[in-house]
Structures are given as C-alpha cells and as structure tokens.
Scaffold this motif. Sequence first.
Motif, short mmCIF file in Angstrom:
data_model
loop_
_atom_site.label_atom_id
_atom_site.label_comp_id
_atom_site.label_asym_id
_atom_site.label_seq_id
_atom_site.Cartn_x
_atom_site.Cartn_y
_atom_site.Cartn_z
N SER A 2 107.03 41.82 116.40
CA SER A 2 106.27 42.33 115.26
C SER A 2 107.21 42.68 114.11
O SER A 2 108.40 42.96 114.33
N GLU A 3 106.69 42.65 112.89
CA GLU A 3 107.48 43.07 111.74
C GLU A 3 107.65 44.59 111.77
O GLU A 3 106.73 45.32 112.15
N PRO A 4 108.81 45.09 111.39
CA PRO A 4 108.98 46.55 111.31
C PRO A 4 108.11 47.13 110.20
O PRO A 4 107.77 46.43 109.24
N ILE A 5 107.73 48.38 110.35
CA ILE A 5 106.92 49.06 109.34
C ILE A 5 107.82 49.99 108.55
O ILE A 5 108.25 51.05 109.05
N ILE A 6 108.17 49.57 107.34
CA ILE A 6 109.04 50.35 106.46
C ILE A 6 108.37 50.44 105.10
O ILE A 6 107.97 49.43 104.52
N ARG A 7 108.23 51.64 104.60
CA ARG A 7 107.52 51.84 103.33
C ARG A 7 108.33 51.32 102.15
O ARG A 7 109.56 51.35 102.14
N ILE A 24 109.46 55.40 109.93
CA ILE A 24 110.07 54.08 110.12
C ILE A 24 109.70 53.61 111.53
O ILE A 24 109.95 54.33 112.50
N ASN A 25 109.11 52.44 111.63
CA ASN A 25 108.64 51.95 112.92
C ASN A 25 109.24 50.58 113.22
O ASN A 25 109.08 49.64 112.43
N VAL A 26 109.93 50.48 114.34
CA VAL A 26 110.53 49.21 114.75
C VAL A 26 110.23 48.99 116.23
O VAL A 26 109.87 49.92 116.96
N THR A 27 110.40 47.75 116.67
CA THR A 27 110.23 47.44 118.08
C THR A 27 111.50 47.81 118.84
O THR A 27 112.57 47.97 118.24
N PRO A 28 111.42 47.93 120.17
CA PRO A 28 112.63 48.21 120.95
C PRO A 28 113.74 47.18 120.75
O PRO A 28 114.91 47.54 120.67
N THR A 110 113.61 61.81 120.33
CA THR A 110 112.30 62.32 120.73
C THR A 110 111.37 62.12 119.55
O THR A 110 111.44 62.86 118.57
N SER A 111 110.52 61.11 119.62
CA SER A 111 109.65 60.78 118.47
C SER A 111 108.21 61.19 118.75
O SER A 111 107.68 61.01 119.85
N GLU A 112 107.59 61.74 117.73
CA GLU A 112 106.18 62.12 117.83
C GLU A 112 105.30 60.89 117.64
O GLU A 112 105.65 59.96 116.93
N LYS A 113 104.13 60.93 118.28
CA LYS A 113 103.17 59.83 118.13
C LYS A 113 101.97 60.33 117.33
O LYS A 113 101.62 61.51 117.37
N GLN A 114 101.37 59.41 116.60
CA GLN A 114 100.18 59.76 115.84
C GLN A 114 98.93 59.60 116.71
O GLN A 114 98.82 58.63 117.44
N PRO A 115 97.96 60.51 116.62
CA PRO A 115 98.04 61.78 115.89
C PRO A 115 99.00 62.74 116.58
O PRO A 115 99.25 62.61 117.77
N ARG A 116 99.57 63.68 115.82
CA ARG A 116 100.59 64.57 116.35
C ARG A 116 99.95 65.66 117.23
O ARG A 116 99.74 66.79 116.81
N ASP A 117 99.63 65.25 118.45
CA ASP A 117 98.95 66.15 119.38
C ASP A 117 99.81 66.48 120.59
O ASP A 117 99.32 66.82 121.65
#
Length: 321
Positions: A2-7, A24-28, A110-117
């Motif tokens: 997948s393409e990385p998600i960078i604003r 910033i979201n990237v694949t492993p 340690t990354s949070e996931k959306q929604p931040r629960d």
Amino acid sequence: ESEPIIRDKYADVDVATASFGQNINVTPLQMISAASAVVNGGELLQPRVVKQYMDSDGNAADATERTVVRRVISQETSSTMRTLLEGVVAKGTGSGARIKGQRVGGKTGTSEKQPRDGRKIASFCGFAPANDPKVIVLLMLDEPTPGVGEGNLTAQGGQIAAPTAGLILADILRYMGIQPQYTESEIVNSSEYVPNITGLKVDAAEKSASSTGFKLNIIGGGDTIVDQQPKGGVSLAKGSVIVAYTKGTSDAQNVTVPDVKGQSRLSASSIIKNAQLNFKASDIGDAENTSAVAVEQSPEAGSIVPKGSVVSVKFIVQDVD
C-alpha cells in the motif's frame, strides 16, 4: 504494498506530534526498509523476497541483485545513528532486547490506534551487530492486552516487544555463526560450567568444585557422591552452590521456588539463594541495569524442585517509550 499515508499540509500541532511518529502511516515493509537505510550506511534498498532461483538440478540459475534506490543520509550520519540506537538497547527503553556478548541497536515504539480508545501497537525494530549490521528485525504486536505476556505491565514496545525481539535476534545470530564478543563487565561476571562430580569420592568432588569456582554442600555421611544439583554441564556464576548427595542418603531434598517477579537483580538473587536454590540471570535482557526488574522466571514460582536447582530470571527496564 500500500502507499504510505503522509499529509501534504500540517497544522502546527501536527508538526509537533509528527516529531514522535503520529500522523504518518506506513506498512511494516516500508518501516523496515527505512530503518535499514538508517543503519546500513545511508542507502535505501529495493526490498527482495527471493534471494536466488534454482534449476531442476538444484544449481543456482539466477540471483536477485542488490538494488540501491537512492542515498537518503550520509555514511557519517548513519554511523552516528547506529551509535545512538545501540544506546537505546544498552541503557534505554530497548534494554529488554540486550543479548550478552552481542552488540544490538534498535528503537521501541508504542503507537495509538484510531479511535484513541486505548488500543495500540507495541513494536521494536532491532539490528545486530550494531557496529556492522547483518540482520534487522521488526516485531509488531497488534492490540496487546495490558497485563498479559512476558514482562507486559502496560503493553508498551519496550516492555513486551523488545524482549521477544531479543530472543529472535539471538537465535538468528547463532544461526548465522556470529560469535559473541563479551565486554569487560560481562567477562568479569562470566559463568563457569558446573563439573560432573557424581561418582567421585568426597575429597575429589571438593577439589573439582573448588578448582572451578563453586561451593559444595554435601548431604549425607557417605564417601561417594551419588547425585548432584545442578547437574554437570550447566553454566552458572562462579560462587554458586552445588548440592551433592552421598551414598546412603535418601531422595533429594525439595524446596519451593519463590516469586521474584518485580524484583531487582540483587533482590531476586538474594531471595533465590535464601531458598537454597541457584540464581541465573538470562542472557537476554538487562540484568546489569539497576533499574531493571524481573519479568520472567523459570521454574515458575510455587514449583517444587530439588535443593540446589537453577532458577533462571529475565530482567528488563520498565520505562515508558
């Protein structure tokens, strides 16, 4: 991939949070490719799944070549990063990945996931040897449950991912034949192999134990050793006690293994020795750090074992990322 998600555009608060990895979201695979470039001298490489192709006779027919996409940082900067990342494992949040005799570098996450629960991904990216990298590992644990797992108190990267990655790296380094290189501190605290004294006369057993740096606790009034704990060939710190049974004694005397989880090395060692057992710090983790606490032990607390048995304990620093 997948393409990385960078604003394309960042607000001021986004710039601040991006500094520690948010938004910033990237694949492993993209993550480990970037990490490799940081430590390999600064070159971003094209990932390969296949090393080479074989013909029907088992001969190498073709190989996939090492392909450099571009240079991303200088060799000097890469060298500096290797030093800094080795420090993360030597005395930082990644100390759970320490391997005695090997130079390991890495970074916890340690990354949070959306929604931040409260859901998160605990990770560790480590490489070795730190001075001449040959292997890199990215371990990600998706939504680990706090309080479950090895050393897992809050399910953060340094507490749950780093120790597991250390075990993986240790196995890979042994498989690759990369020999340990012990520091002066590790040499001073080096272990010795317990001699096999079963079958020896008491005098000979005492000499054998003394010459290898062990103490001897003889049970019974016989003149020949018929059993011992720990058994010969076990690696233990010098000064440990061998419990030896002589001919004519009854079955081995048993004791209960104490619980040392959460204890420092000094405290855990004292508790185990007071229970008439032998203490051994695991080669994985950070037993030398005074802030490290015991997170795993074998045998487990409450087990009934012969007096003189070995209790192996793993230590990590319970810092946050």
